[in-house]
Design a protein around this motif. Structure first.
Motif, PDB file in Angstrom:
ATOM      1  N   PRO B  51       0.847  -1.351   0.087  1.00  0.00           N
ATOM      2  CA  PRO B  51       0.058  -0.177   0.007  1.00  0.00           C
ATOM      3  C   PRO B  51       0.709   1.214  -0.039  1.00  0.00           C
ATOM      4  N   TRP B 107     -10.721   6.959   9.210  1.00  0.00           N
ATOM      5  CA  TRP B 107     -11.045   7.700   7.832  1.00  0.00           C
ATOM      6  C   TRP B 107     -11.344   9.129   8.129  1.00  0.00           C
ATOM      7  N   TRP B 181      -4.097  -0.209   3.092  1.00  0.00           N
ATOM      8  CA  TRP B 181      -4.913  -0.065   1.726  1.00  0.00           C
ATOM      9  C   TRP B 181      -6.176   0.673   1.857  1.00  0.00           C
ATOM     10  N   ASP B 182      -6.832   0.959   2.943  1.00  0.00           N
ATOM     11  CA  ASP B 182      -7.714   1.721   3.398  1.00  0.00           C
ATOM     12  C   ASP B 182      -7.251   3.229   2.598  1.00  0.00           C
ATOM     13  N   VAL B 184      -5.218   3.914   0.417  1.00  0.00           N
ATOM     14  CA  VAL B 184      -5.125   3.803  -1.032  1.00  0.00           C
ATOM     15  C   VAL B 184      -6.556   3.960  -1.762  1.00  0.00           C
ATOM     16  N   TRP B 185      -7.491   3.044  -1.192  1.00  0.00           N
ATOM     17  CA  TRP B 185      -9.004   3.181  -1.701  1.00  0.00           C
ATOM     18  C   TRP B 185      -9.641   4.392  -1.314  1.00  0.00           C
ATOM     19  N   LEU B 188      -7.313   6.783  -4.180  1.00  0.00           N
ATOM     20  CA  LEU B 188      -7.308   6.361  -5.547  1.00  0.00           C
ATOM     21  C   LEU B 188      -8.361   6.947  -6.351  1.00  0.00           C
TER      22      LEU B 188
END
Lengths: 249, 323
Positions: B51, B107, B181-182, B184-185, B188
């Motif tokens: 990530p 988040w 990865w959170d 990244v998502w 992105l």
């Protein structure tokens, strides 16, 4: 009518420009010549009145359609990035751009414009490596590459030596042979009588006179408009000229 | 093969090699033969380095293309994507979340940062109005940047605990440490949208080479262009700051690195700048990870250490050009 900063720059202008002819817009500094050109090119919108292009209101045309019909060479055009000559001339095809890259028609139009202004030999040179005269020709080539039906140029002869001035005037005359109209803002009356089929004389935002150079540029009108006395003569080979001088006090 | 394509292919190849390096390098060197699911070191690659590597590519690419677009739009080789205050606004949003200790969810901080970026963009649009003027745009950006900067400083000085102060200061330095990865998502889709909007400006930026009047007479709509630039840069910079903090100078440097290879035409500089930005940030992240320091050097600091002297070099070169 157009007011800028509280000053009425254009007032009650009503005129028609004819395709296939060169029209010189003349007048003293602050007469509204460049503003008139800006209005015609769509850069300014009049407060009152409207501009018609081939009988159609300018406002009915999209910016792209207008740009296809009217090519503008602004005064003292800057080039902000040092690109090569061929790249700069190709920018003239912007209003005709296809979604994916340059078409054959674009390439051909660019080649014709470069040939017409005699800049083909500089194609790969960067703009900073050109002299003032060469630069002016390249900028004119950029407008010609768009193959507009109307070519508007604001003082296109500034910073050019006499040979390049005459060459540019000849090039602009050549444009009219394809049926396109040319509207030039000029300061030199001699250039106007040399190149123009028609002269539009402005003063304080109003039209003083419009017609052939012979009819408009009379000593009396030059005196009233510019405040200078003038002598109009003809060279042995038939070229008319105007010599101006300070008026006797 | 033209020179733009050659450069882009070379940059893609360099990125591919650096990705391998990025996955191997760190406090623990993980050779290629350990890249199998059963290996005990595999989670380090899959959950930490992958990530981080993807994020470095995304953020570096976004900052690179934003810098190229801003320089093309403002016709100024010293322009930077941070110029119109969106990065400062995003940073302020993140700092507010740290100030109030809203770090329970992964988040929350990015959401605050994105809100900060969005609000800054909205205020910028209100200030500029329908004028489309580049001078108003730049001045409004400088004002917003300075206001957000002063509010960030205020938050640091009034932070409720020394821990909050430390968190804020550390976060502001910018890094890709511990990103998941959170992140990244989250980044992105925003970066992809922002990058796409900026890619659409290419030919219009070329026309702007001739100045505003000539460009408008060629059919350029200055308001549409400004909208694409503002929204595109805001998405790219806002999402970058939200996930990696403030990483300066990438957007300033990379367009200068690629111009000798592709020329000065603004549209030709966009894609190579994105690729070079990705490569630069990826390399920078490999270096800070591999450095034998007690705590990891912050990526934002490393980029500033590179960017400051580069800025000076640009200034000296411009001064030589003016002489």
């Amino acid at each position: 009518m157009l007011t800028l900063g509280g000053r009425r720059v254009l007032d009650a202008i009503s005129t028609t420009f004819t395709p296939g002819r060169v029209t010189a817009v003349l007048g003293p500094n602050g007469a509204g010549k460049s503003t008139l050109l800006s209005c015609l090119a769509g850069l300014r919108t009049p407060d009152e009145g409207r501009v018609l292009v081939d009988g159609q209101p300018r406002s009915a045309l999209s910016m792209r359609d207008l740009a296809r019909q009217i090519g503008l060479l602004p005064q003292g055009a800057d080039v902000h990035w040092d690109v090569d000559v061929a790249t700069l001339v190709a920018l003239g095809r912007y209003p005709h751009r296809a979604r994916w890259g340059e078409t054959k028609a674009d390439g051909a139009a660019v080649a014709r414009a470069m040939a017409a202004t005699d800049v083909t030999q500089f194609a790969t040179r960067p703009m900073t490596a050109l002299s003032g005269g060469e630069r002016a020709r390249v900028l004119l080539a950029r407008v010609l590459a768009g193959e507009p039906q109307w070519l508007l140029a604001d003082e296109p002869l500034a910073n050019l030596d006499p040979a390049h001035q005459l060459g540019t005037l000849e090039c602009l005359r050549e444009v009219t042979r394809s049926g396109a109209g040319v509207i030039l803002v000029l300061h030199d009356l001699n250039h106007a009588i040399r190149v123009a089929d028609e002269v539009l004389l402005l003063c304080d935002g109003r039209i003083i006179a419009q017609g052939t150079p012979e009819d408009v540029l009379t000593p009396q009108r030059i005196a009233e408009t510019y405040g200078v006395s003038s002598h109009i003569g003809t060279t042995p080979d038939g070229v008319r000229f105007i010599v101006t001088s300070q008026m006797a006090r | 093969m033209n020179r733009s394509l050659r450069l882009n292919l070379a940059l893609v190849a360099c990125i591919a090699v650096t990705v391998l390096l990025s996955l191997m390098a760190g406090k623990v060197w993980i050779p290629l033969d350990a890249w199998v699911a059963g290996d005990p070191r595999w989670p380090i690659i899959a959950e930490l380095r992958m990530p981080r590597t993807v994020l470095a590519i995304l953020v570096g690419g976004a900052l690179g293309v934003s810098g190229a677009a801003m320089q093309g739009y403002l016709r100024n080789p010293l322009a930077d994507p941070g110029l119109f205050g969106v990065s400062s606004g995003a940073a302020l949003g993140a700092v507010i979340s740290l100030y109030f200790g809203y770090t329970a969810s992964a988040w929350l901080l990015p959401a605050f940062a994105l809100t900060g970026a969005g609000l800054t963009m909205a205020i910028l649009a209100l200030l500029v109005g329908r004028s489309g003027s580049m001078i108003v745009f730049t001045l409004a950006g400088v004002i917003l940047s300075s206001v957000a900067g002063s509010m960030t400083a205020l938050a640091i000085s009034l932070a409720p605990t020394p821990f909050a102060t430390s968190q804020i200061v550390t976060w502001l330095m910018g890094a890709l440490t511990d990103r998941s990865w959170d992140d990244v998502w989250l980044a992105l889709p925003l970066l992809a949208l922002g990058g796409t909007l900026l890619a659409l400006t290419g030919r219009t930026l070329d026309a702007l080479t001739l100045g505003e009047s000539a460009a408008r007479s060629m059919g350029v709509d200055p308001l549409r262009l400004q909208l694409l630039i503002v929204v595109g840069v805001a998405l790219c910079v806002g999402a970058s700051v939200a996930t990696a903090g403030i990483i300066g100078f990438v957007g300033l440097i990379v367009p200068h690195l690629v111009r000798p290879f592709v020329g000065n035409r603004p549209s030709a500089v966009l894609l190579p700048s994105a690729l070079a930005g990705a490569l630069l940030l990826l390399l920078g992240d490999c270096v800070v990870r591999a450095m034998p320091t007690v705590s990891e050097l912050r990526l934002g600091i490393a980029m500033s250490m590179l960017g400051g002297p580069f800025f000076l070099f640009l200034l000296l070169r411009m001064r030589r050009g003016l002489a």
